[in-house]
Design a protein around this motif. Sequence first.
Motif, PDB file in Angstrom:
ATOM      1  N   GLN A 147      34.795  44.068  47.759  1.00  0.00           N
ATOM      2  CA  GLN A 147      34.895  42.831  46.307  1.00  0.00           C
ATOM      3  C   GLN A 147      34.148  41.501  46.735  1.00  0.00           C
ATOM      4  O   GLN A 147      34.696  40.376  47.242  1.00  0.00           O
ATOM      5  N   ASP A 148      32.856  40.703  46.266  1.00  0.00           N
ATOM      6  CA  ASP A 148      32.414  39.029  45.822  1.00  0.00           C
ATOM      7  C   ASP A 148      32.576  39.473  44.821  1.00  0.00           C
ATOM      8  O   ASP A 148      30.636  38.860  44.062  1.00  0.00           O
ATOM      9  N   ILE A 149      33.165  38.779  43.890  1.00  0.00           N
ATOM     10  CA  ILE A 149      32.440  38.567  42.401  1.00  0.00           C
ATOM     11  C   ILE A 149      32.332  37.079  42.024  1.00  0.00           C
ATOM     12  O   ILE A 149      31.669  37.080  40.614  1.00  0.00           O
ATOM     13  N   ALA A 150      32.880  36.181  42.678  1.00  0.00           N
ATOM     14  CA  ALA A 150      32.852  34.946  41.848  1.00  0.00           C
ATOM     15  C   ALA A 150      33.805  34.071  41.021  1.00  0.00           C
ATOM     16  O   ALA A 150      32.751  34.149  40.270  1.00  0.00           O
ATOM     17  N   GLN A 151      34.812  35.420  40.677  1.00  0.00           N
ATOM     18  CA  GLN A 151      35.533  35.324  39.215  1.00  0.00           C
ATOM     19  C   GLN A 151      36.809  34.806  39.198  1.00  0.00           C
ATOM     20  O   GLN A 151      37.320  34.687  40.271  1.00  0.00           O
ATOM     21  N   LYS A 152      37.251  34.365  38.047  1.00  0.00           N
ATOM     22  CA  LYS A 152      38.399  33.451  38.021  1.00  0.00           C
ATOM     23  C   LYS A 152      39.649  34.350  38.525  1.00  0.00           C
ATOM     24  O   LYS A 152      40.745  34.474  38.769  1.00  0.00           O
ATOM     25  N   ALA A 186      27.632  47.776  35.617  1.00  0.00           N
ATOM     26  CA  ALA A 186      29.049  47.907  35.459  1.00  0.00           C
ATOM     27  C   ALA A 186      29.355  46.555  35.167  1.00  0.00           C
ATOM     28  O   ALA A 186      29.656  45.753  36.397  1.00  0.00           O
ATOM     29  N   ASP A 187      30.551  46.537  34.071  1.00  0.00           N
ATOM     30  CA  ASP A 187      32.057  45.426  34.242  1.00  0.00           C
ATOM     31  C   ASP A 187      32.671  45.424  35.101  1.00  0.00           C
ATOM     32  O   ASP A 187      32.985  46.699  34.931  1.00  0.00           O
ATOM     33  N   ALA A 188      32.931  44.874  36.327  1.00  0.00           N
ATOM     34  CA  ALA A 188      34.585  45.258  37.756  1.00  0.00           C
ATOM     35  C   ALA A 188      35.732  45.335  36.875  1.00  0.00           C
ATOM     36  O   ALA A 188      36.248  46.314  37.586  1.00  0.00           O
ATOM     37  N   SER A 189      35.371  44.934  35.820  1.00  0.00           N
ATOM     38  CA  SER A 189      36.806  44.927  35.255  1.00  0.00           C
ATOM     39  C   SER A 189      37.288  45.862  34.281  1.00  0.00           C
ATOM     40  O   SER A 189      38.189  45.950  33.215  1.00  0.00           O
ATOM     41  N   TYR A 213      21.502  42.597  49.147  1.00  0.00           N
ATOM     42  CA  TYR A 213      21.130  42.014  50.254  1.00  0.00           C
ATOM     43  C   TYR A 213      23.052  42.471  51.418  1.00  0.00           C
ATOM     44  O   TYR A 213      22.273  43.025  52.254  1.00  0.00           O
ATOM     45  N   THR A 214      24.066  41.707  51.325  1.00  0.00           N
ATOM     46  CA  THR A 214      25.260  42.147  52.427  1.00  0.00           C
ATOM     47  C   THR A 214      25.097  43.905  51.900  1.00  0.00           C
ATOM     48  O   THR A 214      25.063  43.758  52.997  1.00  0.00           O
ATOM     49  N   ALA A 215      25.097  44.411  50.661  1.00  0.00           N
ATOM     50  CA  ALA A 215      25.461  45.855  50.061  1.00  0.00           C
ATOM     51  C   ALA A 215      24.374  46.560  51.262  1.00  0.00           C
ATOM     52  O   ALA A 215      24.740  47.636  52.484  1.00  0.00           O
ATOM     53  N   LEU A 219      32.693  51.325  48.261  1.00  0.00           N
ATOM     54  CA  LEU A 219      32.634  50.327  46.787  1.00  0.00           C
ATOM     55  C   LEU A 219      32.403  49.431  46.775  1.00  0.00           C
ATOM     56  O   LEU A 219      33.446  47.957  47.196  1.00  0.00           O
ATOM     57  N   TYR A 220      31.371  48.323  46.226  1.00  0.00           N
ATOM     58  CA  TYR A 220      30.527  47.395  46.438  1.00  0.00           C
ATOM     59  C   TYR A 220      31.409  46.521  45.091  1.00  0.00           C
ATOM     60  O   TYR A 220      29.498  47.069  44.286  1.00  0.00           O
ATOM     61  N   LEU A 221      31.990  45.646  45.187  1.00  0.00           N
ATOM     62  CA  LEU A 221      31.686  45.296  43.309  1.00  0.00           C
ATOM     63  C   LEU A 221      31.014  43.911  43.561  1.00  0.00           C
ATOM     64  O   LEU A 221      31.458  42.970  44.445  1.00  0.00           O
ATOM     65  N   GLY A 222      30.002  43.573  43.175  1.00  0.00           N
ATOM     66  CA  GLY A 222      29.410  42.195  43.094  1.00  0.00           C
ATOM     67  C   GLY A 222      28.148  42.353  43.886  1.00  0.00           C
ATOM     68  O   GLY A 222      28.313  41.679  44.928  1.00  0.00           O
ATOM     69  N   ALA A 223      27.283  43.283  43.615  1.00  0.00           N
ATOM     70  CA  ALA A 223      26.848  43.780  45.112  1.00  0.00           C
ATOM     71  C   ALA A 223      25.304  42.365  44.640  1.00  0.00           C
ATOM     72  O   ALA A 223      23.988  42.771  46.014  1.00  0.00           O
ATOM     73  N   LEU A 281      27.930  47.772  42.343  1.00  0.00           N
ATOM     74  CA  LEU A 281      28.029  48.013  41.284  1.00  0.00           C
ATOM     75  C   LEU A 281      27.947  46.149  41.305  1.00  0.00           C
ATOM     76  O   LEU A 281      27.909  45.287  41.623  1.00  0.00           O
ATOM     77  N   ASP A 282      27.081  45.645  39.993  1.00  0.00           N
ATOM     78  CA  ASP A 282      26.715  44.457  39.264  1.00  0.00           C
ATOM     79  C   ASP A 282      27.031  44.330  37.537  1.00  0.00           C
ATOM     80  O   ASP A 282      26.235  45.486  37.149  1.00  0.00           O
ATOM     81  N   PHE A 283      27.522  43.003  37.074  1.00  0.00           N
ATOM     82  CA  PHE A 283      26.990  43.467  35.480  1.00  0.00           C
ATOM     83  C   PHE A 283      25.794  42.421  35.177  1.00  0.00           C
ATOM     84  O   PHE A 283      25.815  42.271  34.599  1.00  0.00           O
ATOM     85  N   ALA A 284      24.876  42.025  35.798  1.00  0.00           N
ATOM     86  CA  ALA A 284      24.229  41.409  35.294  1.00  0.00           C
ATOM     87  C   ALA A 284      22.540  42.272  35.941  1.00  0.00           C
ATOM     88  O   ALA A 284      21.787  42.373  37.087  1.00  0.00           O
TER      89      ALA A 284
HETATM   90  C1  LIG Z   1      28.060  35.677  44.858  1.00  0.00           C
HETATM   91  S1  LIG Z   1      27.118  36.755  44.269  1.00  0.00           S
HETATM   92  C2  LIG Z   1      27.161  38.444  45.153  1.00  0.00           C
HETATM   93  C3  LIG Z   1      26.033  38.874  46.285  1.00  0.00           C
HETATM   94  C4  LIG Z   1      26.164  39.245  46.772  1.00  0.00           C
HETATM   95  N1  LIG Z   1      27.772  40.500  47.355  1.00  0.00           N
HETATM   96  C5  LIG Z   1      25.981  39.590  48.472  1.00  0.00           C
HETATM   97  O1  LIG Z   1      26.551  39.366  49.780  1.00  0.00           O
HETATM   98  O2  LIG Z   1      24.278  39.544  48.712  1.00  0.00           O
HETATM   99  C6  LIG Z   1      28.701  37.578  42.644  1.00  0.00           C
HETATM  100  C7  LIG Z   1      27.957  38.688  42.176  1.00  0.00           C
HETATM  101  O3  LIG Z   1      28.799  39.174  41.153  1.00  0.00           O
HETATM  102  C8  LIG Z   1      29.032  39.331  39.637  1.00  0.00           C
HETATM  103  N2  LIG Z   1      30.142  39.484  39.140  1.00  0.00           N
HETATM  104  C9  LIG Z   1      30.552  38.969  38.578  1.00  0.00           C
HETATM  105  N3  LIG Z   1      31.721  39.393  37.840  1.00  0.00           N
HETATM  106  C10 LIG Z   1      30.876  40.301  38.039  1.00  0.00           C
HETATM  107  C11 LIG Z   1      31.928  41.581  37.121  1.00  0.00           C
HETATM  108  N4  LIG Z   1      33.155  41.584  36.500  1.00  0.00           N
HETATM  109  N5  LIG Z   1      31.214  42.789  37.250  1.00  0.00           N
HETATM  110  C12 LIG Z   1      30.242  43.319  37.894  1.00  0.00           C
HETATM  111  N6  LIG Z   1      29.676  42.239  38.515  1.00  0.00           N
HETATM  112  C13 LIG Z   1      30.080  40.680  38.874  1.00  0.00           C
HETATM  113  C14 LIG Z   1      27.021  38.437  39.715  1.00  0.00           C
HETATM  114  O4  LIG Z   1      26.704  39.032  38.674  1.00  0.00           O
HETATM  115  C15 LIG Z   1      26.513  38.311  40.793  1.00  0.00           C
HETATM  116  O5  LIG Z   1      25.662  38.947  40.841  1.00  0.00           O
END
Ligand SMILES: C[S@@+](CC[C@H](N)C(=O)[O-])C[C@H]1O[C@@H](n2cnc3c(N)ncnc32)[C@H](O)[C@@H]1O
Length: 223
Positions: A146-151, A126-129, A83-85, A75-79, A101-104
């Motif tokens: 997980q790579d979502i750069a969120q608080k 979808a939103d990972a939260s 690229y990495t996926a 399960l890849y959150l923030g795909a 999964l990504d919400f954008a």
């Molecule tokens: C730094 S990028 C990921 C780069 C990717 N992992 C790679 O290495 O190719 C962070 C991603 O997380 C997504 N993101 C942030 N918060 C999220 C959330 N709550 N649910 C889903 N995606 C989220 C953003 O839309 C963004 O595309």
Amino acid sequence: MSVQATKYSGIFEVWKGSKKLLLTKNLTPGRSFFREYLFQDNEEYREWDPKRSKIAAAVVKKINILGLREGDKVLYLGAAHGYTASFVSDIVKEKGFVYCLDFAPRVVRDLYFVCEERKNMAPLLADASKPELYKSRIEMVDIIVQDIAQKLQVEILFKNLQFLKPRGYILLSVKARSIDVTRKPAQLFKEVEEKLLTKLKVLDKKDLSPLEKDHMLFVCQGK
Ligand SMILES: C[S@@+](CC[C@H](N)C(=O)[O-])C[C@H]1O[C@@H](n2cnc3c(N)ncnc32)[C@H](O)[C@@H]1O
């Protein structure tokens, strides 16, 4: 120079002049999706750039363990664009699967085209939260990336632990500046680790500087 296996499953390296390249075996020979360099040595390999991928950066920095293996369900959150996926998809191969999964919507549109050709990847907008909204569309997995750069990165990870098989692995990328730009990354990473330890074992961690400034990759496992 010929391609050499590394200690990490499905990850290879080769010298190109004075530069060592990281590679995976291309699951879709003849096709590259991110203009990555394709290298031929009996089979086709794709160059994996550690400046574009935190997992690749952690490999360059010699993380002890990744946990990723052929056949894994991920399960890849923030795909993002995938690229990495796509390299994770090379590593887990045909028997594995990557739920991306990504919400954008803008990035998921690009991701969709990658997944169309890579049969072991599926896009999820979808939103990972809010895991309750995608619960019915995924299965139990061997690894959560997980790579979502969120608080609230750790809290979001904890909500998704329900999808991790017992003793499954977690690769969590933490961006200090997304948590608090005003505080020192080292202190923030310490607090993240303390939170992780309430539910997980931390097997290793690597500061990814200078490849990814103010980022730490944690490798965790269910207790
Ligand atoms: C730094 S990028 C990921 C780069 C990717 N992992 C790679 O290495 O190719 C962070 C991603 O997380 C997504 N993101 C942030 N918060 C999220 C959330 N709550 N649910 C889903 N995606 C989220 C953003 O839309 C963004 O595309």
